[in-house]
Motif scaffolding. Sequence first.
Motif: not given
Length: 354
Positions: A103-112, A127-129, A154-160
């Motif tokens: 899992l990788e997380t990032a803060l992004v802006k909505a594109d079209a 939030a992008e996961y 949200l925080g960082v989710p568990d990786v199951n």
Amino acid sequence: MAKAGRMANRYQHVADDLRRLITTGALAVGERLPAEQELASRYKVSTPTLRNALEVLQSEGLVEKRHGSGNFIRRPGQRITYASDRHEAGRSPIPNVAVSVSLETALVKADARLSLLLAVRAGSPLAEYAFVSHQGTAPRSLARVYVPHAVARLGVPDVNESPWGDSVRQLLSGVGVRVMATAERVTARFPTAWEAHTLHISTRAPVLAVERTSTDAGDRVVEAALLVLPLARNALEEVMGGWDVDSDMREDVLLVVGELSANAVTHARKFPGRQWRLAVVPNPEVIRVEVSDADAERHPELSPPSDGEQGDAERGRGLELADTLTGGAWGVAERVVGKTVWAQIKRPAPLGAP
């Protein structure tokens, strides 16, 4: 045209022979294939024709191209189950054993595209996961899940063991955001350069793409997901695993998809940069398959070619099978660019129905 048909048949014959060697074990899992020039010389074909054959096997999940190293026989993937109704009350997520998920997380802006999908303004923070599943060292699937900050932070989710971002929904539930409905759109396309790099496939190897949106009781979109799987036969099976269809109908749909897609991929090769498109839509009475490509000239026909005419690769293969499985419910629709071949497989009547 006849020359093009002969060239298409050549790469198909090469792919058929290599597939036979792989499935019979003559070529072992993990084994490196001879260099492309050596294979082309062995089969007495050009290097581009040989590469077309290898791309067919890559799209089937039998061969993996490792940049700088060569082509290797790929280990058959264990089935990853995707059930679209797994979040309904009383349903438990189906574990995908022997699959690891990163899992990788990032803060992004909505594109079209994301602004339309999530019904937010372009530039809105999301939030992008990004979940990538692996079996051993081989990537199997990619899932990018997006949650607007306006819905929840949200925080960082568990990786199951789930590669589909189920843990993000668990976080949403934990802050009081309840998913009430989910809509999905299934298509096929060629991967972006980033997707191909992530999944270790060629940019000309088709992928199955699932676009998923989830809404709450007020019809607000609270989550969207973009799922990508290499388009081997089992990829569509994984998605159809969540549909209310029996095994016989599932097999019929897979056969029709396979035959019509083979036509579209062949025709799309004439138009570099133009993609082909697959859509599979479950309706109450039928499952509709639509396959589009940019070639408006060649339409599929039921009758076999006569002597001197081009073969399957030019005239459209598999239409006799599609005609039988659909009861004749198929046709061709013109598009602004190219055509769409559609087919409808009728669902069986419920038990006790008149």
